[in-house]
Design a protein around this motif. Structure first.
Motif, short mmCIF file in Angstrom:
data_model
loop_
_atom_site.label_atom_id
_atom_site.label_comp_id
_atom_site.label_asym_id
_atom_site.label_seq_id
_atom_site.Cartn_x
_atom_site.Cartn_y
_atom_site.Cartn_z
N LYS A 1 11.45 22.81 -3.31
CA LYS A 1 10.59 22.82 -2.73
C LYS A 1 10.36 24.66 -2.51
O LYS A 1 10.54 25.37 -2.06
CB LYS A 1 10.66 22.26 -0.98
CG LYS A 1 9.88 22.33 -0.48
CD LYS A 1 10.23 21.80 0.84
CE LYS A 1 10.80 20.83 1.35
NZ LYS A 1 10.19 20.60 3.10
N GLN B 1 12.74 11.51 5.73
CA GLN B 1 13.64 13.19 6.51
C GLN B 1 14.40 12.10 5.71
O GLN B 1 15.47 12.84 5.98
CB GLN B 1 12.93 13.96 7.53
CG GLN B 1 11.52 13.97 7.20
CD GLN B 1 10.75 14.19 6.54
OE1 GLN B 1 10.79 14.53 5.73
NE2 GLN B 1 10.16 15.11 7.61
N GLU C 1 11.81 21.58 8.22
CA GLU C 1 10.77 22.28 8.25
C GLU C 1 9.76 22.41 9.53
O GLU C 1 9.75 22.75 10.64
CB GLU C 1 9.13 22.24 7.52
CG GLU C 1 9.52 23.39 6.21
CD GLU C 1 8.06 23.15 5.78
OE1 GLU C 1 6.55 24.27 5.97
OE2 GLU C 1 7.86 21.88 5.19
N LEU D 1 17.64 10.16 3.78
CA LEU D 1 18.46 9.82 2.21
C LEU D 1 19.57 8.59 2.15
O LEU D 1 20.54 9.53 2.61
CB LEU D 1 17.95 10.53 0.74
CG LEU D 1 16.83 11.45 0.90
CD1 LEU D 1 17.06 12.66 -0.17
CD2 LEU D 1 15.67 10.04 0.47
N GLN E 1 17.47 23.11 -3.04
CA GLN E 1 18.67 22.64 -3.10
C GLN E 1 19.92 21.29 -4.19
O GLN E 1 18.66 20.89 -4.73
CB GLN E 1 18.42 21.95 -1.59
CG GLN E 1 17.67 20.45 -1.97
CD GLN E 1 17.35 20.47 -0.44
OE1 GLN E 1 17.53 18.68 -0.36
NE2 GLN E 1 17.39 20.67 0.79
N PRO E 2 20.87 21.29 -3.80
CA PRO E 2 21.49 20.21 -4.72
C PRO E 2 20.47 18.63 -4.12
O PRO E 2 19.37 18.01 -3.23
CB PRO E 2 22.41 19.72 -3.94
CG PRO E 2 23.40 20.75 -3.30
CD PRO E 2 21.71 21.27 -2.86
N PHE E 3 20.11 17.92 -5.29
CA PHE E 3 19.03 17.04 -5.65
C PHE E 3 20.46 15.24 -5.48
O PHE E 3 21.43 15.75 -5.94
CB PHE E 3 18.82 16.95 -6.64
CG PHE E 3 17.98 15.36 -6.84
CD1 PHE E 3 16.75 15.81 -6.26
CD2 PHE E 3 17.85 14.45 -8.01
CE1 PHE E 3 15.59 14.51 -6.51
CE2 PHE E 3 17.41 13.11 -7.91
CZ PHE E 3 15.99 13.40 -7.01
N LEU E 4 19.91 14.76 -4.79
CA LEU E 4 20.75 13.62 -4.68
C LEU E 4 20.26 12.51 -5.28
O LEU E 4 19.27 11.06 -5.25
CB LEU E 4 20.61 13.29 -3.02
CG LEU E 4 20.69 14.46 -2.05
CD1 LEU E 4 21.18 14.09 -0.51
CD2 LEU E 4 22.86 14.71 -2.48
N ILE F 1 17.37 15.42 5.61
CA ILE F 1 16.60 17.01 5.02
C ILE F 1 15.21 17.41 5.83
O ILE F 1 14.55 15.91 6.55
CB ILE F 1 15.84 16.50 3.44
CG1 ILE F 1 15.27 15.31 3.79
CG2 ILE F 1 16.84 15.94 2.33
CD1 ILE F 1 14.11 14.49 2.32
N ASP F 2 14.78 18.10 5.32
CA ASP F 2 12.95 18.35 5.29
C ASP F 2 13.24 19.14 7.05
O ASP F 2 12.63 18.64 7.86
CB ASP F 2 12.29 17.48 5.24
CG ASP F 2 10.51 18.36 5.30
OD1 ASP F 2 10.27 19.28 6.08
OD2 ASP F 2 9.61 17.90 5.46
N ILE G 1 16.98 20.30 -6.69
CA ILE G 1 15.68 20.07 -6.02
C ILE G 1 14.41 21.47 -5.55
O ILE G 1 15.59 22.26 -4.68
CB ILE G 1 14.83 18.57 -5.51
CG1 ILE G 1 13.68 19.07 -4.44
CG2 ILE G 1 15.88 18.54 -4.42
CD1 ILE G 1 13.12 17.39 -4.63
N GLN H 1 3.50 14.57 -0.34
CA GLN H 1 4.72 16.08 0.74
C GLN H 1 3.19 17.12 0.73
O GLN H 1 2.75 16.94 0.87
CB GLN H 1 5.86 16.13 -0.09
CG GLN H 1 5.55 17.07 -1.47
CD GLN H 1 6.90 17.74 -2.23
OE1 GLN H 1 6.74 17.36 -3.41
NE2 GLN H 1 7.50 18.29 -1.25
N SER H 2 4.15 17.57 2.28
CA SER H 2 3.74 18.33 2.55
C SER H 2 3.71 19.89 1.44
O SER H 2 2.70 20.92 2.18
CB SER H 2 3.47 18.99 4.61
OG SER H 2 4.14 17.92 4.64
N ASN H 3 4.30 19.85 0.69
CA ASN H 3 5.03 21.10 0.13
C ASN H 3 4.45 20.35 -1.27
O ASN H 3 3.93 19.36 -1.57
CB ASN H 3 5.90 22.16 0.26
CG ASN H 3 6.10 22.52 1.45
OD1 ASN H 3 5.18 23.47 1.83
ND2 ASN H 3 7.19 21.83 2.74
N ILE I 1 7.82 16.32 -8.21
CA ILE I 1 8.25 15.22 -7.78
C ILE I 1 6.72 13.95 -7.79
O ILE I 1 5.81 14.84 -6.83
CB ILE I 1 8.99 14.46 -6.46
CG1 ILE I 1 9.05 15.55 -5.45
CG2 ILE I 1 10.79 14.83 -6.89
CD1 ILE I 1 9.14 14.93 -4.10
#
Ligand code: ADP
Ligand SMILES: O=P(O)(O)O[C@H]1O[C@H](CO)[C@@H](O[C@H]2O[C@H](CO)[C@@H](O)[C@H](O)[C@H]2O)[C@H](O)[C@H]1O
Length: 502
Positions: free
Chosen positions: A191, A356, A372, A358, A243-246, A369-370, A189, A177-179, A173
């Motif tokens: 991560k 974060q 963390e 969608l 995880q599933p990609f939206l 999402i996310d 997707i 992002q942090s990761n 992608i």
């Protein structure tokens, strides 16, 4: 994760020494990593001298010293040794996960991924590059995730009832992002976590708990990989989550900026987002441990906020003049406990902002999402129950960010937009069963101040041009201490790019 000796890889031909136990593997990579790692967005130690690396574990996912026709794939956990670690840094420095492609002559399109060519050691004569920019190697990672089991120092796990097709095309992608994340087809997707702390990552733990609680507001993990050995507390360390990609969804930050660009109302969206947040909080409180915060816990939380403020003011001097008045927000939080009052605490998102969220194109439904949490905080702290209001305060900051940094650039109309949007979000949150944030002014002010302080440090380190945005909130909070809800947030404001005093 413990500091283990390099793990033995499987899949090595029996007649050669496993690459990952080669003693000179790391030393041959160090000069390349010392140059490359600090330039990566996920490197958390910016601004401090990097003095070396320690190899914690290595797994050869594909042989790296074969005949050179196919790329090798190496997964490493390395500890970056740095000067003057801040208090959050584990002894010895932060640990990072690297996925390295190895090939004598990688294809020209991989040029931007190249890290370098080791001058010696087992990879001499080969080019080492960031494997997560090689779609072919990313495809291999997905194949590994489809087949549960152990490989070297890694364990691959998947939910039994999820179908993960083979051969989905991979693409990285292209967002900040942090990761590092890779999209497969339009279906999944992955991560790959970069800065690694021992134990289960909340970005696996919370979405799995929410899936168990049948909360559909968060994409449910389909598969993940982790350390094959447990840490001292008996937990495996999470290294990546699929995880599933939206597909076709848009993130809340972009949607908010789009609305600001055409001076459109955002209150309907914000109210729906408030609903989504409250649903997630309710499900987390039902499925994971909760507690009641009173004295002395509130004293401890206030003391940590004071410490963060002081540390940030030392690192970012523009904050200095506001310190004394900001401190009153934390003192008022402690006073809640001294009055004999208490607050419910539960697992929360921990770094909630518009980026974060969608919203799906077809149903207009919000997902979060996310999970963390704020990357700069220690994992143990991020996994502690906290007042849900903290997420709400963080989202309110995000509306303020959008209004001050978007196309309207903090003009009076944009600030009024932010006020209405914040109120609508709080209304939606309360309608869906969350505590009305306006009934907790001390908490809101303390958490909003703490978040703005965090943002000052974040922007100073990562995006100095944006420092003006949290500084505007710092001035408001220091001036009147008025929480963001129900006030106009007025005052001079400039868009990012000004000098931090806009
Ligand atoms: N399930 C998903 N579906 C669609 N896009 C996603 C999904 N998860 C993440 N993304 C996209 O990937 C970006 C980075 O994901 P995020 O979890 O925020 O990573 P990081 O923790 O590295 O910042 C998000 O901003 C979003 O654009
Ligand atoms: O998304 P991440 O987990 O990487 O979060 C970090 O980066 C965010 C910026 O990308 C940062 O968020 C801050 O900027 C946002 C606009 O870009 C704004 O909506 C948020 O309110 C603001 O805090 C986040 O703090 C940081 O942890």
């Amino acid at each position: 994760m413990s500091d283990t000796a390099p793990t033995r890889a499987t899949r090595n031909s029996p007649d050669r020494r496993p690459l990952v136990t080669a003693p000179d593997l790391l030393s041959s990579l160090v000069p390349l990593l010392a140059e490359w790692v600090p330039r990566q967005r996920w490197f958390a130690g910016k601004g401090r001298l990097l003095t070396g690396f320690t190899l914690l574990s290595a797994t050869e996912l594909l042989p790296c010293t074969g005949d050179g026709t196919a790329p090798g794939l190496l997964q490493l956990l390395v500890r970056a040794q740095q000067s003057a670690p801040p208090s959050r840094t584990p002894a010895g420095g932060d640990c990072y996960q690297l996925l390295l492609g190895v090939h004598p002559a990688p294809a020209p399109q991989l040029a931007p991924a190249v890290i370098g060519r080791p001058g010696g050691g087992p990879l001499r004569g080969r080019t080492v590059y960031d494997a997560l920019l090689d779609n072919r190697l990313c495809g291999l990672l997905l194949e590994r995730l489809r087949v549960p089991g152990r490989l070297g120092g890694l364990r691959f796990c998947r939910e039994a009832d999820v179908d993960i097709p083979s051969g989905l095309p991979a693409r990285p992608i292209a967002v900040e992002q942090s990761n590092s994340s890779i999209v497969y087809g339009d279906s999944f997707i992955l991560k790959v976590f970069r800065r690694i702390e021992p134990g289960v990552n909340p970005d696996l733990e919370l979405p799995r708990a929410l899936a168990d609680a049948k909360c559909a507001r968060v994409p449910a993990p389909a598969a993940w990989f982790e350390s094959a050995t447990a840490d001292e507390s008996g937990e495996a360390t999470t290294l990546g989550v699929l995880q599933p990609f939206l597909a076709g969804s848009a993130d809340g930050w972009q949607l908010a900026l789009n609305a600001l660009a055409v001076r459109a109302d955002f209150t309907g969206s914000a109210r729906a987002l408030g609903h989504a947040t409250a649903e997630v909080h309710t499900a987390l409180a039902q499925t994971l441990p909760t507690t009641e915060l009173r004295r002395p816990q509130l004293d401890v939380i206030a003391a940590q906020m004071h410490q963060r403020l002081e540390a940030t003011a030392r690192a970012v001097p523009v904050l200095q003049p506001y310190r004394a008045r900001l401190r009153t927000a934390f003192d008022e939080l402690a006073a809640v406990g001294h009055d004999g009052r208490s607050w419910a605490a539960q697992r929360i998102h921990g770094d909630l902002h518009l980026g974060q969220t969608l919203r799906t194109a077809d149903e207009g439904r919000w997902s979060l999402i996310d999970f963390e949490g704020e990357p700069a905080r220690p994992l143990a702290e991020r996994r502690r129950p906290q007042p849900a209001v903290r997420d709400v305060a963080a989202m309110l900051r995000s509306f303020d960010y959008a209004a001050r940094s978007g196309p309207a650039g903090g003009d009076p109309w944009a600030l009024e937009w932010a006020r209405r949007t914040r109120d609508a979000y709080c209304l939606g949150y309360a309608e869906a069963g969350g505590l009305d944030p306006r009934s907790a002014p001390e908490l809101m002010r303390a958490y909003e101040t703490d978040k703005a302080v965090y943002e000052v440090l974040y922007e100073a380190r990562h995006r100095p041009d944006w420092l003006a945005v949290p500084m505007a909130a710092i001035r408001r909070l220091a001036a009147g201490g008025v929480p963001a809800v129900g006030v106009d947030g007025s005052g001079p404001a400039r868009s990012p790019g000004s000098d931090g005093r806009g």
